[in-house]
Design a protein around this motif. Structure first.
Motif, short mmCIF file in Angstrom:
data_model
loop_
_atom_site.label_atom_id
_atom_site.label_comp_id
_atom_site.label_asym_id
_atom_site.label_seq_id
_atom_site.Cartn_x
_atom_site.Cartn_y
_atom_site.Cartn_z
N GLN A 112 22.57 35.51 -10.35
CA GLN A 112 22.31 34.30 -11.15
C GLN A 112 20.99 33.73 -10.69
O GLN A 112 20.62 33.87 -9.53
N VAL A 145 28.85 18.99 -9.58
CA VAL A 145 29.03 17.60 -9.96
C VAL A 145 30.53 17.33 -10.09
O VAL A 145 31.27 18.20 -10.52
N MET A 148 31.32 13.08 -13.52
CA MET A 148 29.86 13.18 -13.60
C MET A 148 29.11 12.01 -12.97
O MET A 148 27.98 11.74 -13.32
N LEU A 187 9.87 9.52 5.61
CA LEU A 187 10.02 8.80 4.34
C LEU A 187 10.75 7.48 4.55
O LEU A 187 10.37 6.45 3.99
N SER A 194 0.82 -1.22 0.00
CA SER A 194 0.00 0.00 0.00
C SER A 194 0.85 1.26 0.00
O SER A 194 0.32 2.37 -0.16
N ARG A 195 2.18 1.11 0.12
CA ARG A 195 3.09 2.25 0.02
C ARG A 195 2.97 2.88 -1.35
O ARG A 195 3.25 4.03 -1.56
N ASP A 219 6.89 -0.08 4.13
CA ASP A 219 5.91 -0.07 3.04
C ASP A 219 4.53 0.37 3.51
O ASP A 219 3.51 -0.22 3.18
N LEU A 220 4.51 1.43 4.29
CA LEU A 220 3.24 1.96 4.75
C LEU A 220 2.73 2.95 3.72
O LEU A 220 3.52 3.60 3.04
N PRO A 221 1.41 3.08 3.59
CA PRO A 221 0.91 4.04 2.60
C PRO A 221 1.29 5.46 2.99
O PRO A 221 1.46 5.78 4.16
N GLU A 222 1.40 6.29 1.96
CA GLU A 222 1.77 7.68 2.20
C GLU A 222 0.70 8.36 3.04
O GLU A 222 -0.48 8.10 2.87
N GLY A 223 1.11 9.28 3.88
CA GLY A 223 0.13 10.01 4.68
C GLY A 223 -0.20 9.28 5.97
O GLY A 223 -0.88 9.85 6.83
N ASN A 282 28.19 37.26 -7.14
CA ASN A 282 27.65 35.96 -7.50
C ASN A 282 26.16 35.82 -7.27
O ASN A 282 25.61 34.76 -7.50
N LEU A 307 8.33 5.08 6.04
CA LEU A 307 7.35 4.62 5.06
C LEU A 307 7.98 3.61 4.11
O LEU A 307 7.38 2.59 3.78
N ASN A 308 9.20 3.94 3.69
CA ASN A 308 9.84 3.05 2.71
C ASN A 308 10.21 1.72 3.32
O ASN A 308 10.08 0.68 2.67
#
Lengths: 220, 645
Positions: free
Chosen positions: B145, B155, B159, B342, A84-85, B349-353, B142, B345-346
């Protein structure tokens, strides 16, 4: 009858086989993570089976684009371990042989090639549609021919030089005017002398100030 | 107080009498420059007093010494130390109408050392102060810009990723230490001259030269802009800052009083030192500026007004700075928390919010209960708003690291960056006017330059000389040299000189004579408050601050903070000890201006003794001749007028 039983077995077995191919931490698979709310906030769409189908189609497109010879289809992209993530794993099978997986490196190349298109298809970015293991290429730094600061510096130093020249010219003109004034008007000389006396006083020692006023008294 | 006064012979001969002053005033005969109007004078003094210290030293002191409670020692010492010293310098300059060397040699030839000391300190401070101007100019250049160069890491060569030094620290740190200063890991490595800094350095001195080339004739015009612009920019930043999220956190953090800090003697010492340095006393510049005033200018009123303006500006600038710092700290805190959320959550694997800032602690706690090893392995960062608020908020760190970072988070960053650096430049430039005045006028008084040279030539030569010597500060190790000069050159000698000034005026010049002078100039004698502070309170405070400062500086081993990418705690600055040859430099910086007072006195005394007999004889003769000539001329003049009638 036998053919019918075999057919049934295939129907049951194929997804089971597919399930074996695609699993968590599959050696030739990639984990995809999608952050819809972060990317779109209020406008976030719902992630459902149709979206999963769309993903399969997009991946098939990416594989076709990379390997221009072979015709990939949605069936060749197998998805599993959905959470559900909104994250899931996927593997890519070869169109010729559905049991053979396309190696990780080739999938990576395909994804890198079409990354921009894949992102745009889902209205996401490199950060919100992540292929874990495939790092986005960094944008090439923009190197202008003249660094912008040199331009500003040039402007400032130019103004400063103009200022210095104007200053020196104006002080030269003032000096000339003073000299002219002195030679034309004789009466001013005495005044200048008085000032000159005051100017010439050495401030470091003791001196008798009573003397300076004298010139004024005698100027009847 | 006659018994405490040292006898001062021939004082009347060295200073202008009241009649002479009136004459100068009425007939405007004199070659001394004058202010076009009172506003120019006030703006110049305000500009001199209000400098970079009000922006980046006072807010830090305020916040670290108990916030609102710091106001109490600050205000008390402002009244007891700042205002009396200021009034004294204004009055004596206005009365004797000379620069610092001239004033002190007029009071007593043995005190010329005070003037020379002031000149040395002004010179040392000018050298490094203008390098800070060069840094400000670099950032200003400077800022034109779209993406500010300090908002992202560059970088690396192939690269594949960001430059390692930048990645480990932060883009603003990297930009400051590497791309601006190109700093070396320690003070022994000079690192060579950094060409871009040399250009900025030269342009800073060139700009200063234009403004000071004709003395107050040109600075008087320049201060209309340099003294008023900072206030306008501060107001703009205040309005912008208050509309940003988290700004009130900063202001609250700044002003939350902690009364316990008042018990700490360091608080009082720091307050006293801040008042003292903030008023730019003992530089000689204030004396000089006030000597261009008309004789009957109300210096008492000026001193009070300037003190109030200086104190108010410090508080106002602190508020503005802390709204922006509060905004930055809140942004960093939010980023920190979002980063942690984050990660959670990652990993799970929990839903966002599901995890927000509000329930973060709850969720973390419950997850820690069920999966402690996983949580440990995540290395979640501790996010503390107060630690973000107290990060590096003093000195160059505030202006070039913390504030620039805050600016990158604001929309339309280039505009704010340009405004901010223009403000810093104006603040510094107006202080430089005073510093340079404290160098140029004594040089002229001492007769170092030939009399035939015009003012522009003298100013130009001094600027070129200072520019060349100042090249020390644009090397790779320049930053370390600058903080060395700042800690030792601009601190202890000033305290010594200020103390000697007070003692010199009160006890050598004579407090009674001084009172009479002020009565002549402004119409009434200074009241009891001035008497007490001039005679006892201010010298005592100066003495105490000096003793404590001296003891602290002598006791601690001099250390400096170095930016060393190879150190273990990188990006934290590495504390290093100064090499032994630095002590010679420290002695020159702190010792020579301070010791110039007794050394010049001894020199003059010796010179007087060996030539005394001849001098006395000549002086007596001259006096008799002159007095008889004077009488003769007077009688002739009288006869002539009688004849005309």
């Amino acid at each position: 009858m036998l053919v019918w039983i075999l057919f049934l077995l295939c129907q049951v077995g194929a997804p089971a086989l597919a399930q074996d191919l695609c699993q968590r931490d599959a050696p030739n698979g990639y984990k995809v993570r999608i952050s819809l709310k972060t990317a779109l906030g209020e406008d976030a769409y719902e992630w459902n089976q149709s979206e999963m189908f769309f993903f399969q189609a997009t991946m098939a497109f990416a594989m076709r684009r990379h390997f221009q010879m072979e015709t990939y289809n949605v069936d060749n992209i197998i998805l599993c371990v959905q959470t559900s993530r909104v994250s899931f794993w996927f593997v890519v099978t070869s169109p010729d042989n559905t049991t053979m997986l396309i190696p990780k490196a080739d999938v990576e190349k395909a994804v890198r090639m079409s990354r921009h298109r894949i992102n745009n298809a889902f209205l996401l970015s490199d950060r919100t549609l992540e292929f874990l293991g495939i790092y986005p290429t960094l944008a090439a730094p923009v190197n202008p021919d003249t660094p912008p600061w040199l331009i500003v510096f040039g402007v400032v130093i130019g103004a400063v030089c103009v200022g210095i020249i104007a200053l020196l010219i104006s002080s030269l003109l003032q000096k000339r005017r003073k000299e002219k004034g002195m030679t034309e008007d004789g009466q001013d000389e005495e005044d200048m002398q008085v000032k000159g006396v005051e100017n010439g006083i050495n401030l470091d020692g003791t001196y008798n100030r009573g003397f300076t006023d004298d010139d004024r008294f005698t100027k009847l | 107080m006659r018994c405490l006064q040292v006898s001062n012979q021939d004082l009347e001969e060295r200073i202008p009498s009241y009649e002479e002053l009136e004459k100068l005033e009425n007939e405007e005969a004199g070659d001394r420059p004058k202010w076009d109007n009172k506003a120019q004078y006030m703006l110049t003094i305000v500009g001199f007093c209000v400098g970079l210290g009000n922006v980046w030293r006072f807010p830090y002191l305020c916040q670290s010494h108990g916030g609102g409670a710091f106001m109490i020692p600050f205000l008390i010492l402002l009244v007891l130390e700042g205002v009396p010293l200021l009034h004294l310098e204004f009055a004596i300059g206005q009365r004797l109408r000379k620069g610092s060397v001239g004033v002190w040699s007029a009071i007593h030839p043995y005190l010329t050392g005070i003037g020379i000391g002031s000149m040395c300190v002004s010179f040392l401070v000018s050298l490094y102060y203008n390098t800070i101007m060069a840094w400000v100019m670099w950032y200003f250049f400077n800022s034109f810009q779209e993406t500010l160069p300090w908002s992202q890491c560059p970088v690396n060569a192939n690269m594949t990723g960001l430059v390692s030094e930048c990645e480990r620290s932060s883009p603003v740190d990297y930009y400051w230490y590497r791309e601006t200063l190109n700093t070396t890991p320690d003070i022994d490595n000079t690192g060579g001259l950094q060409w871009w800094m040399v250009l900025c350095h030269v342009s800073a001195w060139a700009l200063l030269f234009i403004c000071i080339s004709r003395g107050i004739e040109t600075t008087g015009k320049a201060v209309y802009i340099t003294s008023t612009l900072p206030y306008a920019v501060l107001t703009i930043f205040l309005i912008r800052g208050l509309t940003l999220k988290g700004s009130l956190n900063g202001v609250k953090f700044l002003f939350t009083p902690d009364m316990n800090e008042l018990m700490n003697p360091t608080t009082w010492l720091d307050a006293g030192a801040q008042v003292f340095y903030s008023f730019s006393l003992a530089f000689g510049g204030l004396l000089s500026f006030s000597s261009y005033n008309s004789v009957h200018n109300n210096c008492e009123q000026d001193a009070v007004i300037i003190s109030i303006v200086n104190g108010a500006t410090a508080v106002y600038a602190a508020t503005v700075i802390y709204t922006i710092i509060g905004f930055r700290a809140t942004e960093k805190f939010d980023d920190c928390i979002s980063g942690n959320i984050l990660t959670l959550l990652n990993t799970f694997d929990l839903p966002e919010g599901n995890v927000t800032e509000n329930n973060y602690d709850q969720v973390l706690h419950s997850l820690n209960g069920t999966y402690p090893e996983v949580i440990q392995g995540l290395n979640l960062k501790t996010c503390d708003l107060n630690s973000f608020l107290s990060e590096g908020v003093e000195g160059t760190g505030l202006a070039f690291i913390v504030f620039t970072e805050a600016i990158t988070k604001m929309p339309v960053s280039p505009v704010w960056s340009v405004l901010f650096f223009i403000m810093l430049f104006c603040l510094g430039l107006s202080s430089m006017f005073g510093n340079i005045e404290g160098v140029l006028v004594p040089l002229q008084d001492l007769g170092v330059f030939p009399k035939s040279w015009p003012k522009e030539a003298i100013a130009g030569t001094t600027c070129v000389l200072c520019c060349l010597v100042g090249l020390i500060f644009v090397q790779g190790s320049g930053n370390y040299w600058l903080s060395l000069f700042d800690s030792y050159g601009g601190s202890i000698p000033l305290l010594i000189i200020a103390f000697c000034e007070m003692v010199g005026v009160v006890y050598l010049y004579g407090i009674d004579r001084f009172n009479d002078d002020i009565e002549f100039m402004i119409g009434h004698k200074p009241n009891l408050f001035w008497q007490i502070t001039w005679r006892f309170v201010s010298p005592a405070i100066m003495f105490v601050i000096f003793v404590f400062y001296f003891i602290t500086k002598v006791q601690e081993t001099p250390m400096y903070k170095a930016w060393n990418p190879e150190s273990e705690n990188f990006p934290t600055l590495e504390e290093k000890e100064y090499p032994s040859w630095i002590f010679a430099i420290i002695f020159i910086l702190a010792g020579i201006p301070g010791l110039s007072v007794p050394l010049t006195a001894i020199y003059k005394c010796l010179r007087n003794r060996c030539c005394k007999k001849d001098n006395e004889f000549k002086q007596d003769d001259l006096n008799t001749i002159l007095s008889s000539v004077w009488n003769l001329k007077n009688s002739i003049a009288c006869k002539v007028t009688q004849w005309h009638k």
